[in-house]
Design a protein around this motif. Structure first.
Motif, mmCIF file in Angstrom:
data_model
loop_
_atom_site.group_PDB
_atom_site.id
_atom_site.type_symbol
_atom_site.label_atom_id
_atom_site.label_comp_id
_atom_site.label_asym_id
_atom_site.label_seq_id
_atom_site.Cartn_x
_atom_site.Cartn_y
_atom_site.Cartn_z
ATOM 1 N N GLY A 55 -2.251 5.054 -14.245
ATOM 2 C CA GLY A 55 -1.205 6.119 -13.608
ATOM 3 C C GLY A 55 -1.587 7.377 -14.267
ATOM 4 N N VAL A 56 -1.377 8.486 -13.298
ATOM 5 C CA VAL A 56 -1.747 9.707 -13.703
ATOM 6 C C VAL A 56 -0.622 10.610 -13.321
ATOM 7 C CG1 VAL A 56 -3.372 11.973 -13.445
ATOM 8 C CG2 VAL A 56 -4.048 9.430 -13.215
ATOM 9 N N SER A 57 -0.085 11.640 -14.306
ATOM 10 C CA SER A 57 1.045 12.343 -13.661
ATOM 11 C C SER A 57 0.797 13.795 -14.214
ATOM 12 C CB SER A 57 2.312 12.062 -14.783
ATOM 13 O OG SER A 57 3.545 12.525 -14.373
ATOM 14 N N CYS A 58 1.395 14.748 -13.300
ATOM 15 C CA CYS A 58 1.268 16.198 -13.710
ATOM 16 C C CYS A 58 2.460 16.686 -13.035
ATOM 17 C CB CYS A 58 0.145 16.802 -12.981
ATOM 18 S SG CYS A 58 -1.495 16.288 -13.363
ATOM 19 N N VAL A 59 2.838 18.059 -13.713
ATOM 20 C CA VAL A 59 4.210 18.830 -13.491
ATOM 21 C C VAL A 59 3.874 19.941 -12.798
ATOM 22 C CG1 VAL A 59 6.441 19.592 -14.378
ATOM 23 C CG2 VAL A 59 5.534 17.499 -15.241
ATOM 24 N N SER A 60 4.436 20.717 -11.991
ATOM 25 C CA SER A 60 4.208 21.828 -11.338
ATOM 26 C C SER A 60 5.386 22.532 -10.598
ATOM 27 C CB SER A 60 3.044 21.899 -10.484
ATOM 28 O OG SER A 60 2.757 23.181 -9.915
ATOM 29 N N ASN A 61 5.463 23.807 -10.271
ATOM 30 C CA ASN A 61 6.579 24.354 -9.473
ATOM 31 C C ASN A 61 6.072 24.423 -7.860
ATOM 32 O OD1 ASN A 61 4.620 26.312 -9.677
ATOM 33 N ND2 ASN A 61 6.023 27.964 -10.281
ATOM 34 N N ASP A 62 4.856 23.727 -7.595
ATOM 35 C CA ASP A 62 4.116 23.964 -6.257
ATOM 36 C C ASP A 62 3.981 22.611 -5.884
ATOM 37 O OD1 ASP A 62 3.063 24.652 -4.014
ATOM 38 O OD2 ASP A 62 1.760 25.884 -4.551
ATOM 39 N N PRO A 63 4.630 21.900 -5.066
ATOM 40 C CA PRO A 63 4.188 20.686 -4.547
ATOM 41 C C PRO A 63 2.555 20.502 -3.918
ATOM 42 C CG PRO A 63 6.004 21.403 -3.254
ATOM 43 C CD PRO A 63 5.908 22.553 -4.172
ATOM 44 N N ARG A 64 2.307 21.743 -3.143
ATOM 45 C CA ARG A 64 1.059 21.596 -2.592
ATOM 46 C C ARG A 64 0.027 21.404 -3.360
ATOM 47 N NH1 ARG A 64 3.088 26.091 0.823
ATOM 48 N NH2 ARG A 64 2.902 26.846 -1.211
ATOM 49 N N ARG A 65 0.390 22.088 -4.654
ATOM 50 C CA ARG A 65 -0.858 22.250 -5.827
ATOM 51 C C ARG A 65 -0.611 20.864 -6.428
ATOM 52 N NH1 ARG A 65 -1.261 22.542 -11.019
ATOM 53 N NH2 ARG A 65 -3.024 23.916 -11.700
ATOM 54 N N LEU A 66 0.244 20.217 -6.626
ATOM 55 C CA LEU A 66 0.381 18.937 -7.152
ATOM 56 C C LEU A 66 -0.475 17.904 -6.443
ATOM 57 C CD1 LEU A 66 3.854 18.554 -8.530
ATOM 58 C CD2 LEU A 66 1.853 18.577 -9.868
ATOM 59 N N ASP A 67 -0.133 17.965 -4.907
ATOM 60 C CA ASP A 67 -0.788 17.002 -4.051
ATOM 61 C C ASP A 67 -2.574 17.157 -4.097
ATOM 62 O OD1 ASP A 67 -0.529 15.038 -1.871
ATOM 63 O OD2 ASP A 67 -1.419 16.693 -0.897
ATOM 64 N N ALA A 68 -2.729 18.611 -4.109
ATOM 65 C CA ALA A 68 -4.250 18.953 -4.152
ATOM 66 C C ALA A 68 -4.978 18.209 -5.397
ATOM 67 C CB ALA A 68 -4.414 20.414 -4.001
ATOM 68 N N GLN A 69 -4.016 18.605 -6.518
ATOM 69 C CA GLN A 69 -4.527 17.943 -7.666
ATOM 70 C C GLN A 69 -4.544 16.596 -7.853
ATOM 71 O OE1 GLN A 69 -2.646 19.346 -11.340
ATOM 72 N NE2 GLN A 69 -4.044 18.840 -12.719
ATOM 73 N N MET A 70 -3.685 15.951 -7.528
ATOM 74 C CA MET A 70 -3.966 14.266 -7.333
ATOM 75 C C MET A 70 -5.196 13.856 -6.614
ATOM 76 S SD MET A 70 -1.430 13.078 -9.146
ATOM 77 C CE MET A 70 -1.141 14.762 -10.383
ATOM 78 N N ARG A 71 -5.144 14.590 -5.340
ATOM 79 C CA ARG A 71 -6.302 14.153 -4.579
ATOM 80 C C ARG A 71 -7.650 14.602 -5.217
ATOM 81 N NH1 ARG A 71 -4.413 12.395 -0.031
ATOM 82 N NH2 ARG A 71 -2.243 12.971 0.606
#
Length: 96
Positions: A55-71
């Motif tokens: 499992g990998v987890s990250c926190v951000s104020n921008d959901p698009r950035r999070l989605d891009a980072q997870m991908r």
């Protein structure tokens, strides 16, 4: 605040023992932490040498950035670790 989670199922081709599996998974976890500054955990309660789940987890104020980072992390796993094959994955972005 948004939290991005990625759950990845892996086939560990080179593992003949739990020690081999742990070595491969720990290497992957360390590389993800160092490259993406993300929290990573081995999710298997009862490990099997030929399979793993992380499992990998990250926190951000921008959901698009999070989605891009997870991908990007998923692509990194598929590209860099040749002894591990992604069998399934799930990305979730949660608004808190």
């Amino acid at each position: 605040m948004h939290v991005g989670t990625l759950e990845v199922g892996l086939a560990v081709h080179a593992a003949q023992s739990l020690k081999d599996r742990r070595r491969s998974v720990e290497s992957l976890k360390r590389r993800i932490r160092n490259t993406f500054n993300a929290a990573v955990a081995d999710l298997d309660e009862d490990p099997v040498p030929s399979r793993a789940r992380i499992g990998v987890s990250c926190v951000s104020n921008d959901p698009r950035r999070l989605d891009a980072q997870m991908r990007a992390i998923l692509e990194f796993i598929e590209r860099v670790h040749l002894d591990l094959e992604v069998t399934d994955d799930a990305i979730e972005i949660i608004h808190l």
